[in-house]
Design an enzyme around this catalytic site. Structure first.
Site, short mmCIF file in Angstrom:
data_model
loop_
_atom_site.label_atom_id
_atom_site.label_comp_id
_atom_site.label_asym_id
_atom_site.label_seq_id
_atom_site.Cartn_x
_atom_site.Cartn_y
_atom_site.Cartn_z
N ASP A 171 57.97 61.59 33.47
CA ASP A 171 56.31 61.71 33.80
C ASP A 171 55.59 60.28 33.20
OD1 ASP A 171 54.17 62.75 34.81
OD2 ASP A 171 53.94 64.08 33.17
N HIS A 205 53.19 44.77 22.18
CA HIS A 205 54.17 43.64 22.37
C HIS A 205 53.44 42.22 22.51
CE1 HIS A 205 58.10 42.03 24.15
NE2 HIS A 205 58.56 42.84 23.15
N SER A 237 57.03 34.61 24.31
CA SER A 237 56.03 35.39 24.89
C SER A 237 54.92 35.13 24.18
CB SER A 237 56.34 36.54 25.44
OG SER A 237 57.19 36.63 26.44
N ASP A 266 54.80 33.77 31.94
CA ASP A 266 54.65 33.25 30.81
C ASP A 266 55.86 32.28 30.76
OD1 ASP A 266 56.76 35.20 30.61
OD2 ASP A 266 55.91 36.14 28.72
N ASP A 305 61.22 40.81 32.10
CA ASP A 305 61.86 39.75 31.44
C ASP A 305 63.00 40.52 30.68
OD1 ASP A 305 61.65 37.63 29.18
OD2 ASP A 305 60.99 39.63 28.14
N ASP A 351 56.16 38.95 33.21
CA ASP A 351 56.79 38.22 32.22
C ASP A 351 58.29 37.90 32.42
OD1 ASP A 351 58.37 37.94 29.64
OD2 ASP A 351 56.47 38.99 28.75
ZN LIG Z 1 61.70 37.60 26.96
#
Ligand SMILES: [Zn+2]
Ligand SMILES: *[C@@H]1O[C@H](CO)[C@@H](O)[C@H](O)[C@H]1NC(C)=O
Ligand SMILES: *[C@@H]1O[C@H](CO)[C@@H](O)[C@H](O)[C@H]1NC(C)=O
Ligand SMILES: *[C@@H]1O[C@H](CO)[C@@H](O)[C@H](O)[C@H]1NC(C)=O
Ligand SMILES: *[C@@H]1O[C@H](CO)[C@@H](O)[C@H](O)[C@H]1NC(C)=O
Ligand SMILES: *[C@@H]1O[C@H](CO)[C@@H](O)[C@H](O)[C@H]1NC(C)=O
Ligand SMILES: *[C@@H]1O[C@H](CO)[C@@H](O)[C@H](O)[C@H]1NC(C)=O
Ligand SMILES: *[C@@H]1O[C@H](CO)[C@@H](O)[C@H](O)[C@H]1NC(C)=O
Length: 521
Positions: A288, A164, A103, A361, A320, A53
Site C-alpha cells: 500500500d 537520505h 549525493s 546528481d 541510483d 538520483d
Molecule cells: Zn548512489
C-alpha cells in the site's frame, strides 16, 4: 537459431523502405521549431526540480528503449517527457574533495548553490566530512529556505528515506549524511542535531514532506531513535496550531487526503526506502505504497494553492539503488516512474509560469555495449557478428557495468576463472544482476557529466556546460528568490527589467540566433 534471426532482420529491412524523406521532414520541422523558439523571460511562479538520483545519460537512453518495449511501441517513437524540453545543458558533478561525487555534496550544490565535500550536506566547503565541530557558522541555506522567505510554499517528495542525502540537502545542515537519527551521533564529538530532528524541529514549515524513512522518527524498538522523541507527534502538535495537517503512512490514506482542506502533509510510507517501482507493481502494491507520480500529484495539488507559488523537489531516488545493485531493470523501471511524475507536473501546471528542471546528481558506471540490432531486448543478450565476438566466446548483455556485484568470476570450462556463461540465463528477471568488469559489493557512481533538461520561465539560462551549483542560482533567479533579485521589481510590460522592451529583447534574441546560423553557412 542465429540464422533465423538474421533472416527475420533482413525481411524487416526489406519490408520497411526508408528513402530518407521521413528524416528530412522531421529534421526540418525541428529546425523550424528551433528558429521559432522564444525564451520565456517571465518570472517563474513555481519551480519544480526533478532529480533522478544517478540518472546519467546512458540511463536516459536505455530507459527510452525500455519504455518502447514496455509499451510495445516502435523504438524510434519512444521518448521520455523531458526529451521534449527545449533547453539542455551539461552539469559537472564533482565534489570539492572527490572527482566522483556522492549525493550529499551534489545535493548541496544544486539546492544550496555551492559545491561541498563528499558526504556533507547543507554546509560549505569549510566543513570536513564527519567533523561536527566545524558545522557551526558554515551552514548554507537552500532554495527551500529562500522560497519560504518570499512567502512561497515548499515541498520535498522522494522514494528514499526522507532523511537520505538528496532530500536532506534541501532542509538540513550536517557534516555527515549518515547522521539521520540521534543514535547515529552516539560517538560523535560536539553538539550536532540529527537530520530527522532538524526536519521536524528546525524546519517546521515545509508544507509537503513525502517519502520513506519512518524508523528515524521514532524511538527504539519501534524506530531507531534513542532520545524518546516521537517526531511525528511533535509535527502533528505543531501543525494543529498552524492549520490543517495530516500525517499518513499508506497510499490509501494519501488517496483520501482532501487537498483543499490540507495545509501541511507529512507522509512516511516505509521504515526505510520505499519499494522499487517495479516491485511495487509486481507485488500488486500489497504494501500500500503510493507511486512517485501519485505523490507528485498530491504535492502539487496542495502547494499550488499558494498564490505566490511554490518550490518542489521531486527525487526519483531508487534509480541510483537499482544501479548500485546492478539490477538494471529496476533502475530503468524507476526512471520511467520518474518520467511519469514529470508528465503529471506538466499536465497539472503547464510550462508557462512553472520552471521545470530535470537533472541527476551524478551518473553511474553503466553502459550499453556491443552492437545490438534494432529491436533487441534492452535487457537481453547481444547477438555478435564474427567481428565483435567476445574473446571468451561467452554471450554478453548490452547493459553492463564498469564495476559492481556482477563482477564475480566463476570457474570456466578450461579451469580458469572467467565470466559466467549466460546461455539460458534469464537476464530480464527483475532480480538479475548484470555483469561488471571489477567485482565490488556495490556498483559505484561515475564522474562523467550529467544532463540538465529545462522548460518554462528562464529555462534558456541552461545553455552550456555548468558546474552543478549553477542550477540553484538559475532556479532562484527565475523565481525571484534568494540573493539576486534586481530584475524582480519590474513592470509587467518590461520583463527584462532594465528598460529594454519586450520587442527589443526579442529582436536581440533573433539577431543572436541569426548570428549563430551564419556561423554554419
Ligand atoms: Zn548512489
Ligand atoms: C575537526 O576539525 C578541526 C579543525 O580542523 C580539528 O582540530 C579537529 O580535530 C577535527 N575533529 C575531528 C573529529 O576530526
Ligand atoms: C542509547 O543511548 C545510551 C546513553 O547515551 C547509550 O549508552 C546507548 O549505547 C545508546 N543505544 C543506541 C542503540 O544507540
Ligand atoms: C546543543 O545544541 C542545542 C540546539 O542547537 C542547544 O539547545 C543546546 O543547548 C546545545 N547543548 C550544548 C551542550 O551545547
Ligand atoms: C507517536 O505519536 C502518535 C500520536 O500521538 C501515536 O499515535 C503513535 O503511536 C506514537 N508512536 C510511538 C512509536 O510512540
Ligand atoms: C499480482 O497479480 C497478478 C495478476 O492478478 C498475479 O498473477 C500475481 O501472482 C500477483 N502477485 C502477487 C505477489 O500477489
Ligand atoms: C555456454 O553454455 C552453452 C549451453 O550449456 C554451451 O553450449 C556453450 O558451449 C557454453 N559456452 C562456452 C564458451 O563454454
Ligand atoms: C573453482 O575451482 C577451484 C579448484 O577446483 C575451487 O577450489 C573453487 O572453489 C572453484 N570456484 C568456484 C567459484 O566454483
Amino acid at each position: 537459431m542465429l540464422i533465423l534471426f538474421y533472416c527475420m532482420s533482413l525481411m524487416l529491412a526489406i519490408a520497411s523502405t526508408d528513402d530518407g524523406k521521413k528524416w528530412n521532414d522531421q529534421a526540418q520541422k525541428e529546425l523550424t521549431d528551433a528558429l521559432n523558439l522564444k525564451p520565456n523571460i517571465k518570472i517563474a511562479k513555481n519551480v519544480i526540480l526533478f532529480l533522478g538520483d544517478g540518472m546519467g545519460v546512458s540511463t536516459v537512453s536505455a530507459a527510452r528503449l525500455y519504455k518502447a518495449q514496455k509499451d510495445n511501441i516502435a523504438e524510434g517513437m519512444s521518448t521520455l517527457a523531458f526529451e521534449h524540453f527545449p533547453h539542455v545543458a551539461l552539469s559537472k558533478t564533482y565534489n570539492l574533495d572527490a572527482q566522483t561525487p556522492d549525493s550529499a555534496g551534489t545535493g548541496t550544490a544544486f539546492l544550496c548553490g555551492v559545491k561541498a565535500n563528499a558526504g556533507t550536506l547543507g554546509v560549505n566547503g569549510n566543513v570536513q566530512r564527519k567533523n561536527c565541530s566545524l558545522q557551526k557558522g558554515n551552514e548554507v541555506m537552500s532554495i527551500l529556505h529562500w522560497s519560504k522567505a518570499e512567502g512561497k510554499s515548499v515541498g520535498v517528495v522522494t522514494t528514499s528515506r526522507i532523511t537520505h542525502a538528496t532530500p536532506a540537502a534541501a532542509y538540513a545542515h550536517s557534516a555527515e549524511r549518515d547522521w539521520e537519527n540521534d543514535a547515529n551521533l552516539n560517538d560523535v564529538e560536539g553538539n550536532c542535531t540529527d537530520i530527522a530532528k532538524q526536519l521536524i524541529m528546525d524546519n517546521p514549515d515545509i508544507e509537503v514532506i513525502l517519502g520513506g524513512g519512518r524508523r528515524n522518527f521514532f524511538t527504539i524498538p519501534v524506530g531507531q531513535r534513542n532520545d524518546s522523541l516521537n517526531l511525528t507527534q511533535i509535527w502533528e502538535t505543531d501543525k494543529s496550531t498552524k492549520g490543517k495537517g495530516s500525517y499518513v503512512t499508506t497510499k490509501s490514506q494519501l488517496d483520501a487526503i482532501d487537498v483543499k482542506n490540507t495545509d501541511y502533509l507529512l507522509g512516511l510510507f516505509a521504515e526505510s526506502h520505499m519499494e522499487y517501482d517495479l516491485d511495487r507493481e509486481l507485488d500488486n502494491n500489497s504494501l500500500d505504497q503510493p507511486s512517485l507520480p501519485e505523490m507528485t500529484k498530491t504535492a502539487i495539488d496542495i502547494l499550488k494553492k499558494n498564490d505566490k507559488g511554490f518550490f518542489l523537489l521531486v527525487e526519483g531516488a531508487r534509480i541510483d539503488h537499482g544501479h548500485h545493485a546492478s539490477k538494471a531493470r529496476k533502475a530503468l523501471h524507476d526512471t520511467i516512474a520518474f518520467d511519469d511524475a514529470i508528465n503529471i507536473a506538466m499536465k497539472e501546471l503547464g510550462t508557462e509560469e512553472t520552471l521545470l528542471v530535470v537533472t541527476a546528481d551524478h551518473s553511474h558506471v553503466f553502459s550499453m555495449a556491443g552492437y545490438p540490432e534494432t529491436g533487441n531486448d534492452i535487457l537481453g543478450l547481444v547477438h555478435p557478428t564474427p567481428d565483435d565476438e567476445p574473446k571468451d566466446n561467452l554471450p554478453y548483455t548490452s547493459l553492463i557495468y564498469g564495476n559492481g556485484p556482477g563482477g564475480a568470476l566463476v570457474n570456466g570450462s578450461d579451469g580458469h576463472p572467467g565470466r559466467q556463461n549466460l546461455t539460458g540465463v534469464d537476464t530480464t528477471d527483475p532480480e538479475y544482476v548484470f555483469q561488471a568488469a571489477v567485482h565490488m559489493s556495490s556498483e559505484t557512481h561515475s564522474a562523467e557529466d550529467v544532463g540538465i533538461f529545462a522548460i518554462g520561465p528562464m529555462a534558456h539560462l541552461f545553455h552550456g556546460v555548468h558546474d552543478q551549483n549553477y542550477i540553484a542560482h538559475v532556479m532562484a533567479y527565475a523565481s525571484c528568490v534568494g540573493a539576486n533579485k534586481k530584475h524582480c521589481d519590474r513592470p509587467k510590460d518590461d520583463p527584462i527589467g532594465s528598460g529594454v522592451s519586450h520587442t527589443l529583447a526579442h529582436s536581440l534574441i533573433l539577431v543572436c540566433i541569426l548570428n549563430h546560423i551564419n556561423k554554419y553557412l
